[in-house]
Scaffold this motif. Structure first.
Motif, mmCIF file in Angstrom:
data_model
loop_
_atom_site.group_PDB
_atom_site.id
_atom_site.type_symbol
_atom_site.label_atom_id
_atom_site.label_comp_id
_atom_site.label_asym_id
_atom_site.label_seq_id
_atom_site.Cartn_x
_atom_site.Cartn_y
_atom_site.Cartn_z
ATOM 1 N N LYS A 142 28.795 69.787 75.421
ATOM 2 C CA LYS A 142 28.787 68.365 75.772
ATOM 3 C C LYS A 142 29.473 67.569 74.661
ATOM 4 C CE LYS A 142 25.110 65.916 75.173
ATOM 5 N NZ LYS A 142 25.750 64.967 74.261
ATOM 6 N N ASP A 195 24.670 72.560 72.062
ATOM 7 C CA ASP A 195 24.965 71.168 71.731
ATOM 8 C C ASP A 195 24.993 71.004 70.218
ATOM 9 O OD1 ASP A 195 25.490 68.499 71.937
ATOM 10 O OD2 ASP A 195 23.407 67.908 72.271
ATOM 11 N N LYS A 209 21.588 81.207 81.165
ATOM 12 C CA LYS A 209 22.455 80.067 80.879
ATOM 13 C C LYS A 209 22.066 79.470 79.533
ATOM 14 C CE LYS A 209 23.361 79.129 85.689
ATOM 15 N NZ LYS A 209 22.740 78.712 86.953
ATOM 16 N N ILE A 222 22.989 76.571 76.824
ATOM 17 C CA ILE A 222 23.716 75.343 76.491
ATOM 18 C C ILE A 222 23.845 75.262 74.975
ATOM 19 C CG2 ILE A 222 23.605 72.812 76.566
ATOM 20 C CD1 ILE A 222 21.928 73.100 79.158
ATOM 21 N N CYS A 227 33.235 71.753 86.050
ATOM 22 C CA CYS A 227 32.396 72.945 86.204
ATOM 23 C C CYS A 227 32.877 73.748 87.408
ATOM 24 C CB CYS A 227 30.930 72.539 86.381
ATOM 25 S SG CYS A 227 30.611 71.653 87.915
ATOM 26 N N ILE A 266 20.720 66.530 77.584
ATOM 27 C CA ILE A 266 20.566 67.995 77.613
ATOM 28 C C ILE A 266 19.201 68.364 78.214
ATOM 29 C CG2 ILE A 266 20.455 70.109 76.202
ATOM 30 C CD1 ILE A 266 23.265 69.012 76.332
ATOM 31 N N ALA A 310 18.650 75.939 75.407
ATOM 32 C CA ALA A 310 19.544 74.988 74.740
ATOM 33 C C ALA A 310 19.441 75.182 73.236
ATOM 34 C CB ALA A 310 19.160 73.558 75.101
ATOM 35 N N SER A 362 30.608 75.009 82.083
ATOM 36 C CA SER A 362 30.412 73.565 82.291
ATOM 37 C C SER A 362 30.798 72.799 81.033
ATOM 38 C CB SER A 362 28.947 73.248 82.608
ATOM 39 O OG SER A 362 28.433 74.171 83.548
ATOM 40 N N MET A 417 27.233 75.698 78.719
ATOM 41 C CA MET A 417 27.644 74.297 78.725
ATOM 42 C C MET A 417 27.866 73.793 77.312
ATOM 43 S SD MET A 417 25.515 70.915 79.983
ATOM 44 C CE MET A 417 25.768 71.153 81.722
ATOM 45 N N PHE A 457 19.638 68.087 81.847
ATOM 46 C CA PHE A 457 20.405 69.222 82.397
ATOM 47 C C PHE A 457 19.531 70.472 82.473
ATOM 48 C CE2 PHE A 457 24.667 67.202 81.666
ATOM 49 C CZ PHE A 457 25.208 67.513 82.902
ATOM 50 N N CYS A 458 18.775 70.731 81.396
ATOM 51 C CA CYS A 458 17.884 71.913 81.400
ATOM 52 C C CYS A 458 16.923 71.822 82.581
ATOM 53 C CB CYS A 458 17.078 71.969 80.106
ATOM 54 S SG CYS A 458 18.039 72.482 78.678
ATOM 55 N N SER A 487 20.485 73.444 69.844
ATOM 56 C CA SER A 487 20.895 72.079 69.503
ATOM 57 C C SER A 487 20.955 71.817 68.005
ATOM 58 C CB SER A 487 19.912 71.078 70.100
ATOM 59 O OG SER A 487 19.822 71.240 71.500
#
Lengths: 312, 312
Positions: A183, A165, A161, A163, A233, A258, A134, A219, A181, A261-262, A136
């Motif tokens: 958000k 944010d 994957k 993410i 998704c 997040i 992620a 997603s 992803m 989700f992780c 962020s």
């Protein structure tokens, strides 16, 4: 293992003053310091959920060492790129008499091009051992979206994957790098699709999410605060409905989501299952005063009360 | 060698904001950090004047290491007692639009009884190699006047000149320990002699200084800001008259004066000569924006313009 990236880490300082007096000397009654920055909130919540986490990003100086020490105490592994200069402090002042909250965000240390190259290299190495990463928050001075774009590309190349944010221009500029992803909140998704949306119209919101999904983002989660969230998704369109809770601090709840989700992804849960877990972690985080933190017992009570509805 | 004691050291942070907004998020435009606390201002000014200085007191944590690093860069030797917890930050926020200055003083780390015993021991050891010592400012939580009283006693026993520059109850409680010098302002001397004084009546002020002198304090200096100062000491009663200057920052000018006195005493100057030097350093310090700092060229221009008058 979960990898988190905090490019703009901070010491979060919470001050309590009896009465905030502009133009004079205010003695701080109590001061609490914690490791701050959105990626570190993600790290902390995933760690509390029981996952192994490794945090990276930029740190600098003695303030950076303070952050490092805090992470160690929280059982979060870390491997940061060290910049010259001091990691910033973000000061949040609570005035007990007038119930106001005033924040001061230091500009913080600059990340040079060399620092950024080092972070991309480190991300690539660390991501090899992780199932999900992620990225962020904002970036320090000296950085452009290019930093995140390079990490997204490295993650994609390694089949991981990632993410993303973040917000504003950075989020917009990284869409074509296809994070696993995003958000966005209402404001952000409006900006991304370039039109006004009715926040009460689930169909309209889902259409916007699907539009981004169709642009290559696996997603898309729209966070609606206490109204839960919507997700488009590969497994379809879903709505998460959360029970009414006594929220005492909603700062960092998005980061907690997040973190959830992780955790779900690291455990190999389906996306709707991960959404359920993430919603429970986020709601539990709102029930404590500490930012980017939750209690397992709150989460365990909330999880069965979260309703995940398949919409399409 | 000059010894300075800073029991309540700090990172002084100066923030500039475009417009200070209570109840919202303020991005800090520029932030400058320095080693703060009155004793460190004394150290810095004596160092700029060319003297060898060793600083002691309490430091803690990563913030303490930051202070240590700053002192090193300024050529100030240091030997502090390390406490658990973090050295405090003192934040001074300048609002460019409204021209207000707002300060937040963190409570800082507590000094245990053991820490205090260590400081007294260290002071005693370091004082052996010094001709003059200055104990400046307030104490952190956990300390009483007893800490300063013990250092004054140790200095006396070793036959060293120990200046005490503190205020309030601490100053009052340490009078009978006979510091070599105190430097009260009008408010403080009124409290010490227990009566109201006319700030324009030199005779009345000198009588009060002589009264404290008679109680066993070798040098009593009353600081009168831009009106200079009065001194009662073994060599008689003196007045220092300073020329008009363009003061840009008077914070820390009292500490600069102590730095000047330490310098004069370390060089074996007479007290009236030391008063002249101290007045020049203090006035030069008012001409720069940086707290506890002065430029030698300003000081050298001012020194011949300072008039020292023998009054009795």
């Amino acid at each position: 293992m979960i990898l988190t990236v905090t490019a703009n880490a901070a010491i979060d300082k919470r001050y309590v003053v009896t009465s905030f007096d502009v133009g004079s000397v205010n003695r701080v009654k109590s001061a609490e310091f914690s490791a701050g920055g959105k990626g570190l909130n993600v790290s902390r919540t995933a760690r509390i959920a029981g996952e192994d986490v490794i945090a990276t990003g930029f740190l600098g100086g003695h303030a950076g060492e303070f952050v490092q020490e805090k992470l160690k105490a929280e059982g979060i592994r870390e491997d940061f790129v060290w910049c010259s200069g001091e990691t910033r402090s973000c000061i949040n002042i609570w005035d007990e008499s007038h119930h106001t909250q005033t924040e001061f965000l230091e500009p913080g240390a600059r990340a040079t091009q060399q620092n950024q190259d080092s972070l991309v290299k480190k991300f690539t190495e660390l991501a090899a051992d992780c199932s999900v990463a992620a990225i962020s928050g904002s970036m320090p001075e000296g950085c452009t979206s290019d930093l995140y774009k390079r990490m997204l590309a490295a993650g994609k190349k390694a089949g991981k994957k990632v993410i993303l944010d973040t917000s504003g221009k950075t989020l917009e500029e990284c869409l074509d790098d296809h994070p696993f992803m995003i958000k966005p909140n209402i404001d952000e998704i409006q900006m991304l699709v370039g039109r006004k949306l009715n926040p009460d119209d689930t169909k309209e919101l889902l259409d916007a999410a699907k539009e981004l999904h169709a642009r290559g983002i696996p997603s898309v989660v729209i966070s609606l605060g206490s109204s839960g969230s919507l997700m488009s998704c590969g497994e379809g369109a879903f709505q998460a409905l959360v029970p009414r809770i006594d929220a005492v601090n909603t700062v960092g709840c998005g980061d907690a989501m997040i973190g959830g989700f992780c955790t779900g992804i690291a455990r190999g849960l389906s996306m709707p299952e991960s959404l359920k877990l993430a919603s429970a972690v986020s709601a539990a985080a709102a029930m404590t005063n500490r930012t980017g933190f939750f209690r397992m017992e709150d989460m365990k009570k909330l999880e069965p009360l979260i309703e995940i509805r398949k919409l399409r």
